[in-house]
Write a protein that holds these residues in place. Structure first.
Motif, short mmCIF file in Angstrom:
data_model
loop_
_atom_site.label_atom_id
_atom_site.label_comp_id
_atom_site.label_asym_id
_atom_site.label_seq_id
_atom_site.Cartn_x
_atom_site.Cartn_y
_atom_site.Cartn_z
N SER A 256 0.83 -1.21 0.00
CA SER A 256 0.00 0.00 0.00
C SER A 256 0.86 1.25 0.00
N LYS A 257 2.10 1.13 0.50
CA LYS A 257 3.00 2.28 0.53
C LYS A 257 4.38 1.83 0.04
N THR A 289 -2.06 2.14 -4.14
CA THR A 289 -0.67 2.15 -3.69
C THR A 289 -0.12 3.57 -3.75
N GLU A 290 0.37 4.04 -2.61
CA GLU A 290 1.05 5.33 -2.57
C GLU A 290 2.52 5.11 -2.89
N ASN A 310 6.77 7.46 6.65
CA ASN A 310 5.73 7.17 5.65
C ASN A 310 5.16 5.75 5.77
#
Length: 633
Positions: A256-257, A289-290, A310
């Motif tokens: 996701s990150k 997704t960042e 983050n």
């Protein structure tokens, strides 16, 4: 590997030992008559038993050698096993076929493969018992497997499995070896093996299901149930629960990150921009997704802080090897799944969830060698620049080539365009031919003698490791220095010889040249034609290295969902922009490139033979076996 050896030990003790009535009776008799001595024997290890045996005579010596042999297998003391078996060779009560199989096992485990194969070849005509036949095939297969030749290993493994099935034999190590070898095959190779006996088809179909559904628990479970209904009581049935469980654990990474470390400052900033373009193009295809771009030139403390702030759950990068080494000591990086964009320092222990993806030219060299040997070329000539990279690739070629051939490659290093012609003429011995012509002309004192220079005849393939500009200079020199009387020498080159930008306007003088290249760089070689067209519109003037890095970045994103499965199954491949991607060992992503050829001012894709070669010791052993077979006939 330890578990496999133990399985092999158990199998041999339960299988081979049972096939000699003479030995069993002899052992029982000796033990009954020497019960007091046996209590002393039990406390000795294999080496101690062997040494004690060599100080005894007659039946006591034989009994101690039997004990030493069995203990040596249990202890994996292969030297003592060999010595004990050799000492038993002269005894008439010994099952000599069984004893020689033990010797072959010992030598194989000590990596003395030539000697092991020599024994196995001599036994071919003496195998009467099914137990012997099954183990003979098993041992030959395991030697092929040790040389990363799974297809050849499976031929013998399946023969062994069929014999075992027909005679209700138990070879505990065999099933694990079959499964391990199958996992190293590509889907195409599995299709080729999906034939023959029910035993073989059952194994192969199970491996195909695993490749297709690995990571998809529900689908794999359903496929396994269907397989089990079709192949009742198949020897591979024991694998099913394990594979379903592992499939759940091998679910693809879902991030996701995502942090992407690339050079955003300093001398390599231009390379970082090219990578970023590729990452941005690929992340259009992943949702939820960042993505965080971090300058890999920062201190490792600053990078760690950004990763923690983050809450990153996956990392790609860095690109520069020095920065990889800098970050490998980081506890933060160590905890995160990571795809590095370069090779690792081999002295560094890598985490199991860290992977290494690079545009490694050594992979191309190995691919070329495989093709040269498949074509049965005997004497290659290498042309490379006198530079660190040129020397490194020539050294890598030579070290790999010598695994399969005694012939020494001819090597020519050039420093610039001025001495290329001289180097080529010397290697092909054209100057010697010219000198002979001059001598003849001086003897006859005539100037109208018709003559033609001749080049040496033993060079049968030429491999160019220069860049695109150097290759365009080398090719004409080669054309004019090869004798018109001699067959045309095939010319090959690495991807360094190819330039997409130069080839748009200039393909002169390269006709007939074969080369390896990543699909992204070749016309009509990638399925995603829209991506290539958009790239060309946006970046029409980008250099070759920038185009290659774009493709590398794009593939790195695609690998996130595939890399865990690739690491599990060495034969599984991901078709990428940079080549067919797989993981053979050490979490290093291996690239298999496309072959192409210049033909009539165009570039055409070609399929070249890449059959895995036999190591030199196997070639020699096979020749010896053929000679012995002819003599026995």
């Amino acid at each position: 590997m330890r578990l496999k050896v133990i399985s092999l030990v158990i199998s041999i003790l339960s299988g081979l030992s049972a096939c000699s009535t003479t030995e069993k009776t002899s052992n029982t008799s000796v033990r009954e008559n020497n019960s007091q001595q046996q209590s002393t024997v039990d406390v000795l290890n294999a080496a101690g038993l062997y040494n004690k045996a060599m100080s005894k005579q007659s039946i006591t010596k034989i009994q101690l050698l039997y004990s030493a042999r069995e203990s040596a297998i249990e202890e994996q003391d292969w030297l003592t096993l060999e010595l004990a078996c050799l000492a038993l060779e002269s005894k008439s009560s010994v099952d000599h076929v069984q004893n020689k199989l033990y010797i072959a096992l010992a030598r194989k485990e000590m990596a003395n493969y030539t000697a092991a194969l020599a024994i196995l070849h001599t036994l071919s005509e003496q195998l009467k018992l099914p137990e012997h036949q099954a183990w003979h095939q098993y041992l030959i297969g395991s030697i092929y497997a040790s040389q990363q030749l799974p297809k050849k290993a499976l031929v013998h493994y399946f023969k062994s499995a069929n014999i075992a099935s027909q005679h209700t034999l138990s070879l505990a190590g065999l099933n694990d070896e079959i499964w391990l070898a199958l996992q190293q095959l590509s889907s195409y190779a599995l299709e080729r093996f999906d034939t023959g006996s029910v035993i073989q088809q059952g194994w192969v179909k199970l491996a195909k299901y695993q490749q297709i559904y690995l990571g998809a628990g529900v689908e794999l479970h359903q496929a396994m149930n269907n397989w089990q209904r079709r192949f009742v009581n198949h020897p591979a049935s024991y694998i099913l629960p394990r594979e379903v469980t592992e499939s759940v654990l091998l679910a693809p990474y879902k991030t996701s990150k995502l942090a992407i470390l690339l050079p955003q400052s300093g001398a390599s900033e231009r390379l970082g921009v090219a990578l970023k373009n590729g990452f941005l193009a690929a992340t259009d295809n992943i949702s939820h997704t960042e993505v965080f771009f971090i300058d890999e030139m920062l201190t490792h403390q600053d990078i760690e802080q950004q990763l923690q702030t983050n809450e990153i759950d996956f990392v790609i990068g860095p690109l520069l090897r020095s920065n990889i080494e800098k970050l490998q000591s980081s506890d933060v990086i160590a905890a995160l799944p990571t795809i590095y964009l370069n090779t690792q320092n081999h002295s560094t222990n890598s985490a199991p969830h860290h992977y290494y993806f690079s545009l490694n030219p050594e992979h191309e060299v190995e691919q070329a060698i495989v093709h040269f040997l498949a074509k049965k070329y005997q004497k290659p000539m290498l042309l490379a620049p006198e530079s660190n990279s040129g020397n490194r690739l020539v050294e890598h070629f030579s070290s790999q080539w010598h695994r399969y051939s005694n012939a020494e490659p001819e090597v020519g290093f050039y420093t610039d365009s001025k001495n290329m012609a001289k180097i080529i003429a010397e290697l092909l011995e054209v100057e010697d031919s010219k000198q002979r012509i001059k001598t003849i002309e001086s003897l006859y004192r005539k100037t109208d003698i018709e003559s033609e220079t001749r080049s040496r005849q033993d060079i049968d393939v030429i491999y160019i490791l220069g860049n695109s500009a150097e290759t365009r200079l080398l090719k004409p020199y080669l054309d004019v220095n090869v004798s018109t009387f001699a067959p045309k020498i095939p010319l090959y080159a690495s991807s360094r010889s190819y330039s997409r930008r130069i080839d748009i306007t200039d393909k002169n003088d390269l006709d007939g040249l074969f080369f390896t290249e990543q699909p992204w760089m070749l016309p009509n070689a990638v399925d995603n034609k829209n991506l290539r067209e958009k790239y060309q519109q946006m970046f029409p003037e980008q250099a070759d290295i920038e185009q290659r890095l774009f493709a590398m970045a794009f593939d790195a994103i695609t690998l996130i969902g595939e890399v865990k499965q690739l690491a599990k199954i060495p034969g599984k491949e991901l078709v990428g922009l940079t080549g067919n991607l797989s993981i053979k060992s050490d979490n290093v992503i291996h690239r298999r490139l496309k072959w192409a050829q210049y033909s009539k001012q165009q570039i055409r894709l070609v399929q070249l033979n890449e059959q895995a070669p036999l190591p030199l010791f196997m070639q020699n052993s096979m020749e010896l076996g053929e000679i012995q077979s002819k003599r026995s006939n």
